[in-house]
Design an enzyme around this catalytic site. Structure first.
Site, short mmCIF file in Angstrom:
data_model
loop_
_atom_site.label_atom_id
_atom_site.label_comp_id
_atom_site.label_asym_id
_atom_site.label_seq_id
_atom_site.Cartn_x
_atom_site.Cartn_y
_atom_site.Cartn_z
N GLY A 1 -0.83 5.64 -5.82
CA GLY A 1 -0.21 4.59 -5.03
C GLY A 1 -1.22 4.03 -4.05
N MET B 199 -2.41 5.11 -1.04
CA MET B 199 -3.43 6.03 -0.56
C MET B 199 -4.30 6.55 -1.69
SD MET B 199 -3.59 6.39 2.69
CE MET B 199 -4.41 7.96 2.85
N ALA C 47 -2.98 2.87 4.17
CA ALA C 47 -3.07 1.97 3.03
C ALA C 47 -1.71 1.39 2.75
CB ALA C 47 -3.58 2.73 1.80
N LYS D 104 -0.50 16.30 11.79
CA LYS D 104 -0.20 15.13 10.97
C LYS D 104 1.30 15.03 10.71
CE LYS D 104 -0.75 11.73 7.97
NZ LYS D 104 -1.40 11.98 6.67
N ASN E 202 7.30 7.71 10.48
CA ASN E 202 7.90 7.40 9.17
C ASN E 202 9.40 7.18 9.26
OD1 ASN E 202 6.22 7.57 6.46
ND2 ASN E 202 5.21 8.89 7.93
N SER F 108 4.39 4.76 5.25
CA SER F 108 4.65 4.90 3.82
C SER F 108 6.13 5.06 3.50
CB SER F 108 3.87 6.09 3.26
OG SER F 108 4.24 7.29 3.90
N GLU G 198 10.48 11.09 1.37
CA GLU G 198 10.03 12.47 1.52
C GLU G 198 10.62 13.13 2.77
OE1 GLU G 198 5.58 12.80 -0.15
OE2 GLU G 198 5.77 11.48 1.59
#
Length: 312
Positions: free
Chosen positions: A9, A11, A131, A187, A195, A260, A273
């Site tokens: 995808g 990234m 990204a 992270k 997110n 994302s 996720e």
């Protein structure tokens, strides 16, 4: 080095493109047929910090992977719930010396990867690169970033450092970490705030950060992550984590970026996720008898949004 990007995808495309430009032999494997077909027909198109580039990279659909390619390194960039299926699809590309670097969001993915490669071959890491997908075969890559990684098994430090060197030579700014679990939790805090919140509120990171309530919400979520991490032997530097998250609000750097999860659910109507980020903290909270009301509620809200939008 012969490298498989497992999950190509936004990234994965960034890493594949940069590693390819550095002279490595790279193949892309993904489950999105339109994306795979577009790359094979027109090349991988990217806006790389304002430069329009096209790279000729072989791409394969994970369900129709007929390729003889003994991978030296596999970099995993699938969604967490797709990891098992991807590892099953690429198992014929793995041999005794293949190293697998897991850069997935969330916690605990090594348990799946160990079914396919020895513990000695597994590297854990996280990346602060960003990204975005423009469409099939086309990505937007902007800003700067870094990668932290570490061997999972003792005694494999030199292998991990070799992989870090390969990534750094491609401009990916990788470094060996002495405590990757700290980095992963750090992270996870960024993902556990930006997110889910940006997805529910349908806003970019700067838009959220400019609200009066942003700091209080972020601080409450990070406190829950820190409490769970402490039980697992990871002492998060909370002020440092909060500073990193609040740095995401800057419109002059990455503040205009939609995380994302927003891209998955709002833009592409895909399941998220959340169960492997905030949901994982909520489950661990139950296990350790730690209250996690913010993570629990945010997980529920994202699942409700998935159902409302009919995400698949």
């Amino acid at each position: 080095m012969k490298i498989v990007i497992a999950g190509a995808g936004a990234m994965g495309s960034r890493f594949g493109l940069m590693l390819h430009r550095a002279g490595n032999e790279v193949i892309l494997v993904d489950g999105w047929a339109d994306h795979v077909n577009a790359i094979n027909e027109n090349g991988l198109k990217a806006n790389l910090n304002g430069e329009e580039v096209v790279a000729s990279l072989p791409a394969f659909h994970k369900d129709y992977l007929e390729k003889e390619f003994a991978a030296d390194l596999v970099i995993v960039f699938t969604k967490a719930m797709q990891l098992e299926g991807m590892m099953q699809s690429i198992k014929e590309l793995l041999y005794d010396e293949t190293k697998v670097l897991c850069l997935l969001n969330g916690i605990g993915h090594e348990e799946v990867i160990e079914k396919y490669v020895p513990l000695n071959n597994i590297l854990l890491g996280n990346t602060m690169w960003t990204a975005g997908m423009v469409g099939p075969g086309e990505v937007k890559l902007f800003g700067n970033g870094s990668v932290d990684l570490q061997n999972l098994a003792p005694g494999q430090e030199e292998i991990a450092k070799e992989v870090a060197t390969v990534l750094t030579e491609a401009g990916l700014n990788a470094k060996y970490s002495e405590n990757i679990l700290y980095s992963i939790y750090k992270k996870a805090c960024v993902n556990g705030t930006m997110n889910g919140l940006c997805t529910i509120l349908d806003v970019n990171m700067a838009g959220f950060g400019e609200t009066k309530e942003a700091d209080a919400i972020v601080e409450a979520i990070v406190a829950e992550f820190a409490s769970v991490a402490k039980v697992e032997g990871v002492e998060l530097n909370v002020p440092e984590v909060l500073a990193q998250i609040k740095g995401c609000y800057n419109r002059e750097t990455i503040g205009e970026h939609f995380p994302s999860m927003h891209q998955d659910l709002i833009t592409n109507n895909r399941l998220t996720e959340i169960d492997y980020i905030n949901g994982a903290v909520a489950r661990k909270g139950l296990k350790y008898d730690i209250a996690t009301p913010y993570c629990t509620f945010l997980t529920q809200l994202v699942h409700v949004k998935e159902q409302i939008l009919g995400a698949k």
